[in-house]
Design a protein around this motif. Structure first.
Motif, PDB file in Angstrom:
ATOM      1  N   TYR A 106       0.838  -1.202   0.000  1.00 51.47           N
ATOM      2  CA  TYR A 106       0.000   0.000   0.000  1.00 51.47           C
ATOM      3  C   TYR A 106       0.869   1.247   0.000  1.00 51.47           C
ATOM      4  O   TYR A 106       1.973   1.250   0.549  1.00 51.47           O
ATOM      5  CB  TYR A 106      -0.897   0.043   1.245  1.00 51.47           C
ATOM      6  N   SER A 190       1.170  -0.843  -6.103  1.00 53.41           N
ATOM      7  CA  SER A 190       0.540  -0.794  -4.788  1.00 53.41           C
ATOM      8  C   SER A 190      -0.861  -0.191  -4.883  1.00 53.41           C
ATOM      9  O   SER A 190      -1.180   0.520  -5.835  1.00 53.41           O
ATOM     10  CB  SER A 190       1.393   0.046  -3.829  1.00 53.41           C
ATOM     11  N   THR A 191      -1.676  -0.483  -3.892  1.00 49.34           N
ATOM     12  CA  THR A 191      -2.954   0.208  -3.732  1.00 49.34           C
ATOM     13  C   THR A 191      -2.678   1.543  -3.050  1.00 49.34           C
ATOM     14  O   THR A 191      -1.958   1.590  -2.042  1.00 49.34           O
ATOM     15  CB  THR A 191      -3.921  -0.632  -2.881  1.00 49.34           C
ATOM     16  N   GLY A 209      -2.741  -4.448  -3.118  1.00 49.88           N
ATOM     17  CA  GLY A 209      -3.324  -4.581  -1.783  1.00 49.88           C
ATOM     18  C   GLY A 209      -4.825  -4.590  -1.826  1.00 49.88           C
ATOM     19  O   GLY A 209      -5.453  -3.722  -2.440  1.00 49.88           O
TER      20      GLY A 209
END
Length: 214
Positions: A106, A190-191, A209
């Motif tokens: 994240y 990533s989120t 994520g």
């Protein structure tokens, strides 16, 4: 490629699952000199420089083509949730979410505190924060003794073969001091979650994520 670049460039082969801190010291030394490196993360290879290096931040901005007035914030790699709280302002609700999700794939976008160098902030005075579940990342930040400014090497328009260390060296050997070679890594972004001053959470990018149920 200049003679200085040829002299300084190196490729360090490491085991990403069991990294040897001694083998990472040339990378740490390069970071301390204000140089930019390429290193493996949980979401692909990334450029990195020391947070305290104005020269490194300028170089990384150029490599990522993110100017100082850009709306997109730069991102730093931190060692712990305590560091995240030092460099980013978090409400109680935001901290509960962050604590549940990290370490993991994240990026948390938070309002930057006064401890963040001015050169890192976007026009909204925000900063991205990462705490990956990745041994090389954790060891680099620990050995360096400060956060690492980070940015993915491979944007969407680049060919995926840039995730191979030999291709990375071919394309970016003249841009960086060294590459930490952790083998081929397929990029999975990533989120990205943005937390505003009221504690509300906005999903800026759905990535690796899972989205939390808040």
């Amino acid at each position: 490629m200049s003679a200085a670049r040829q002299h300084h460039f190196a490729r360090l082969r490491i085991d990403p699952d069991r990294p040897d801190p001694r083998k990472l010291m040339p990378a740490v030394d390069a970071l301390r000199r204000g140089e930019v490196i390429i290193y493996p993360t949980d979401t692909g290879y990334a450029f990195g420089c020391a947070l305290s290096s104005a020269r490194g931040i300028t170089t990384l901005r150029k490599l990522k083509n993110i100017h100082s007035k850009h709306s997109k914030p730069l991102t730093m790699l931190v060692e712990s949730l305590n560091d995240m709280g030092r460099y980013g302002a978090m409400s109680n609700q935001a901290f509960r979410v962050v604590r549940r999700l990290l370490p993991g794939p994240y990026t948390m976008v938070l309002r930057a505190t006064s401890d963040v160098p001015r050169a890192m902030k976007n026009r909204a005075h925000e900063v991205g924060m990462r705490l990956p579940d990745h041994k090389v990342c954790a060891m680099l930040v620990d050995l360096l003794g400060e956060p690492l400014l980070t940015g993915s090497v491979t944007p969407g328009e680049e060919p995926p073969e840039l995730e191979d260390p030999e291709e990375l060296e071919h394309h970016h050997g003249h841009d960086v001091a060294l590459i930490i070679d952790g083998g081929h890594i397929w990029p999975e972004p990533s989120t990205v979650l943005r937390f505003d001053d009221n504690g509300d959470i906005e999903v800026l990018r759905a990535g690796q994520g899972p989205l939390p149920d808040w």
